[in-house]
Write a protein that holds these residues in place. Structure first.
Motif, PDB file in Angstrom:
ATOM      1  N   GLU A  97     -10.489  20.250-103.092  1.00 38.66           N
ATOM      2  CA  GLU A  97      -9.831  21.284-103.881  1.00 38.66           C
ATOM      3  C   GLU A  97      -8.412  21.545-103.381  1.00 38.66           C
ATOM      4  O   GLU A  97      -7.496  21.802-104.168  1.00 38.66           O
ATOM      5  CB  GLU A  97     -10.661  22.567-103.831  1.00 38.66           C
ATOM      6  CG  GLU A  97     -10.220  23.635-104.813  1.00 38.66           C
ATOM      7  CD  GLU A  97     -11.226  24.771-104.901  1.00 38.66           C
ATOM      8  OE1 GLU A  97     -11.188  25.540-105.878  1.00 38.66           O
ATOM      9  OE2 GLU A  97     -12.082  24.903-103.993  1.00 38.66           O
ATOM     10  N   HIS A  98      -8.207  21.478-102.071  1.00 37.29           N
ATOM     11  CA  HIS A  98      -6.885  21.643-101.476  1.00 37.29           C
ATOM     12  C   HIS A  98      -6.778  20.760-100.240  1.00 37.29           C
ATOM     13  O   HIS A  98      -7.769  20.563 -99.519  1.00 37.29           O
ATOM     14  CB  HIS A  98      -6.622  23.102-101.066  1.00 37.29           C
ATOM     15  CG  HIS A  98      -6.442  24.045-102.204  1.00 37.29           C
ATOM     16  ND1 HIS A  98      -5.250  24.190-102.870  1.00 37.29           N
ATOM     17  CD2 HIS A  98      -7.317  24.899-102.792  1.00 37.29           C
ATOM     18  CE1 HIS A  98      -5.394  25.090-103.833  1.00 37.29           C
ATOM     19  NE2 HIS A  98      -6.637  25.539-103.805  1.00 37.29           N
ATOM     20  N   ASN A  99      -5.594  20.239 -99.990  1.00 37.48           N
ATOM     21  CA  ASN A  99      -5.264  19.556 -98.738  1.00 37.48           C
ATOM     22  C   ASN A  99      -3.839  19.968 -98.398  1.00 37.48           C
ATOM     23  O   ASN A  99      -2.885  19.441 -98.963  1.00 37.48           O
ATOM     24  CB  ASN A  99      -5.375  18.039 -98.889  1.00 37.48           C
ATOM     25  CG  ASN A  99      -5.010  17.313 -97.597  1.00 37.48           C
ATOM     26  OD1 ASN A  99      -4.592  17.912 -96.615  1.00 37.48           O
ATOM     27  ND2 ASN A  99      -5.159  15.992 -97.609  1.00 37.48           N
ATOM     28  N   ARG A 100      -3.714  20.924 -97.504  1.00 36.75           N
ATOM     29  CA  ARG A 100      -2.392  21.484 -97.218  1.00 36.75           C
ATOM     30  C   ARG A 100      -2.070  21.355 -95.730  1.00 36.75           C
ATOM     31  O   ARG A 100      -2.905  21.659 -94.875  1.00 36.75           O
ATOM     32  CB  ARG A 100      -2.332  22.949 -97.637  1.00 36.75           C
ATOM     33  CG  ARG A 100      -0.923  23.558 -97.508  1.00 36.75           C
ATOM     34  CD  ARG A 100      -0.893  24.964 -98.065  1.00 36.75           C
ATOM     35  NE  ARG A 100      -1.285  24.985 -99.465  1.00 36.75           N
ATOM     36  CZ  ARG A 100      -1.509  26.096-100.161  1.00 36.75           C
ATOM     37  NH1 ARG A 100      -1.390  27.270 -99.561  1.00 36.75           N
ATOM     38  NH2 ARG A 100      -1.859  26.036-101.419  1.00 36.75           N
ATOM     39  N   PHE A 119      -4.758  30.221-100.971  1.00 40.20           N
ATOM     40  CA  PHE A 119      -5.307  29.159-101.801  1.00 40.20           C
ATOM     41  C   PHE A 119      -5.968  29.754-103.039  1.00 40.20           C
ATOM     42  O   PHE A 119      -6.776  30.676-102.936  1.00 40.20           O
ATOM     43  CB  PHE A 119      -6.341  28.353-101.019  1.00 40.20           C
ATOM     44  CG  PHE A 119      -5.814  27.715 -99.768  1.00 40.20           C
ATOM     45  CD1 PHE A 119      -5.270  26.444 -99.800  1.00 40.20           C
ATOM     46  CD2 PHE A 119      -5.850  28.402 -98.558  1.00 40.20           C
ATOM     47  CE1 PHE A 119      -4.781  25.850 -98.644  1.00 40.20           C
ATOM     48  CE2 PHE A 119      -5.366  27.821 -97.408  1.00 40.20           C
ATOM     49  CZ  PHE A 119      -4.827  26.536 -97.451  1.00 40.20           C
ATOM     50  N   VAL A 152      -6.188  15.560-103.475  1.00 38.99           N
ATOM     51  CA  VAL A 152      -6.832  16.614-104.244  1.00 38.99           C
ATOM     52  C   VAL A 152      -7.483  15.986-105.482  1.00 38.99           C
ATOM     53  O   VAL A 152      -6.878  15.169-106.168  1.00 38.99           O
ATOM     54  CB  VAL A 152      -5.813  17.689-104.656  1.00 38.99           C
ATOM     55  CG1 VAL A 152      -6.431  18.669-105.652  1.00 38.99           C
ATOM     56  CG2 VAL A 152      -5.283  18.422-103.429  1.00 38.99           C
ATOM     57  N   ASP A 397       0.151  20.606-101.354  1.00 40.42           N
ATOM     58  CA  ASP A 397      -1.137  19.968-101.435  1.00 40.42           C
ATOM     59  C   ASP A 397      -0.993  18.534-101.902  1.00 40.42           C
ATOM     60  O   ASP A 397      -0.195  18.225-102.784  1.00 40.42           O
ATOM     61  CB  ASP A 397      -2.050  20.706-102.435  1.00 40.42           C
ATOM     62  CG  ASP A 397      -2.497  22.052-101.878  1.00 40.42           C
ATOM     63  OD1 ASP A 397      -2.225  22.325-100.703  1.00 40.42           O
ATOM     64  OD2 ASP A 397      -3.109  22.817-102.648  1.00 40.42           O
ATOM     65  N   ASN A 399      -1.731  15.432-103.962  1.00 40.52           N
ATOM     66  CA  ASN A 399      -2.287  15.239-105.309  1.00 40.52           C
ATOM     67  C   ASN A 399      -2.644  13.792-105.543  1.00 40.52           C
ATOM     68  O   ASN A 399      -2.129  12.922-104.895  1.00 40.52           O
ATOM     69  CB  ASN A 399      -1.250  15.687-106.360  1.00 40.52           C
ATOM     70  CG  ASN A 399      -1.014  17.183-106.290  1.00 40.52           C
ATOM     71  OD1 ASN A 399      -1.962  17.960-106.343  1.00 40.52           O
ATOM     72  ND2 ASN A 399       0.243  17.594-106.159  1.00 40.52           N
TER      73      ASN A 399
END
Length: 399
Positions: A97-100, A119, A152, A397, A399
């Motif tokens: 859902e997220h990679n930050r 988030f 993501v 994030d 993508n």
């Protein structure tokens, strides 16, 4: 059948069909009520506070205090603090859902407000949140593994990430030319409920992150005079594990990580620390000897006591059955081996050395050999506290 009878029969049949098509209310799932503006998401805040003090030096003249109450230590160098943090949020079906990725401007303990760890997440599900701190050395030790490539919307490579290992020491000693930040990690299963009031559209979760390695410090004092000057040049510890997992594996905490309801607990220690009571190492791990060079040299005839912290970080360790960790001293001069052999080695009365632990070894040189006592001191955890942070320059994030 009369005209009226036919219509009554038809009406009864129609009602039966309608009732059958509606089914029992108990059999139908009831959708949670939606508040105005509810698009199935809420705002999740994970902000960071980093504390600690800088150590005044690596060598001192004061013995380690005896620690019997489970006291916790703050980080003592910048390299033991959080410099970078990657947060990966995974939905129950394994979708990222997220990679930050965010980076502290400095690893200092100043606390600055930040919105970089907010988030927008789907509610009404239990997610896994991965916290990957100071990842550069982890990537390097695992074939330049690219955490930013976890896109993501893709399936999270849970098995691959869980199997990442730390298989080399980090040398942050005063003489090192390649110092690096100590890696940290954690993962949590976190329930995100549907909002029941307008205030529930913004929620916070307090988590923590743990250093993935261990370090040693030594106190050495001679209780006997020597006819000739002898200088201590090194200390070795044998049977240390040569590799461990980056992420905690089968790790048990005290206080526990979750309460009976599955919610993340808060530490009851005044420094926010947790003990680790058990953990798992990779199958087939080997053992190795680590020699710590002593700088400056320590003169046995000086009547001083050496406090020596080499700032070398190693994988967590679990001594193999039937073995023990053994400590040995080394000296300069032609009779180095002779004196070391005469003093002998001393087993350390410990078996497990979990991550996030400072191993303090007190050594006394006596007329019959050496005596070694050991204390395991856990670090405080670095907390992810709602409402605070110190991160700048976030990477968007993936993508």
């Amino acid at each position: 059948m009369t005209f009226i009878s036919k219509h009554i029969t038809a009406l009864i049949a129609s009602l039966a069909v309608m009732l059958a098509s509606c089914g029992s209310p108990a059999d139908e799932p009831v959708a949670p009520p939606r508040l105005p503006g509810d698009e199935g998401t809420v705002m999740l805040d994970l902000n960071v506070v980093v504390d600690g003090q800088t150590d005044p030096g690596a060598v001192g003249s004061r013995a380690f205090p005896v620690i019997e109450d489970g006291s916790f230590e703050d980080p003592v160098t910048d390299y033991e603090k959080l410099k970078t943090l990657r947060v990966i949020i995974v939905r129950p079906d394994g979708t990222v859902e997220h990679n930050r990725y965010v980076e502290l401007s400095t690893p200092a303990y100043n606390v600055l407000h930040s919105d970089n760890l907010r988030f927008n997440v789907r509610h009404s599900e239990r997610k896994t949140i991965y916290l990957l701190g100071n990842e550069a050395v982890v990537s390097k030790q695992n074939g330049d593994y690219d955490f930013s490539a976890i896109a993501v919307g893709s399936q999270f490579p849970a098995g691959t990430v869980a199997d990442l290992k730390l298989n080399a020491t980090i040398d942050n000693s005063l003489s090192s030319t390649s110092r690096t930040y100590v890696p940290m990690s954690e993962s949590f299963d976190v329930q995100i409920d549907a909002p029941k009031t307008m205030d529930d559209f913004e929620i916070t979760r307090q988590l923590f992150i743990t250093r993935s390695l261990i370090k040693f410090s030594f106190s050495v004092k001679s209780e006997v005079p020597y006819d000739t000057k002898r200088k201590l040049t090194g200390i070795s510890v044998t049977n240390l594990a040569d590799r461990s997992y980056y992420l905690p594996r089968a790790t048990v905490y005290d206080p526990p990580k979750y309460d009976a309801g599955g919610n993340v607990t808060q530490s009851t220690n005044d420094k926010g620390g947790r003990l680790i009571t058990s953990f798992e190492l990779p199958d087939g791990f080997s053992t190795t000897k680590r020699r710590f060079p002593v700088m400056p040299y320590y003169d046995l005839d000086s009547d001083n006591e050496l406090i020596f912290t080499p700032y070398i970080y190693m994988p967590e360790s679990d001594v193999k059955e039937g073995s023990s960790y053994n400590v040995r001293l080394y000296f300069d001069g032609d009779k180095d081996d002779e004196l070391s052999d005469w003093l002998g080695t001393r087993p350390l009365a410990i078996t497990d050395i979990p991550r996030n632990t400072h191993v303090k070894v007190n050594i006394k040189i006596t007329s019959v050999g050496i005596v070694a006592d050991v204390t395991l001191v856990p670090y405080t955890c670095i907390s992810l506290n709602p409402g605070f942070g110190g991160f700048e320059h976030p990477e968007e994030d993936t993508n």
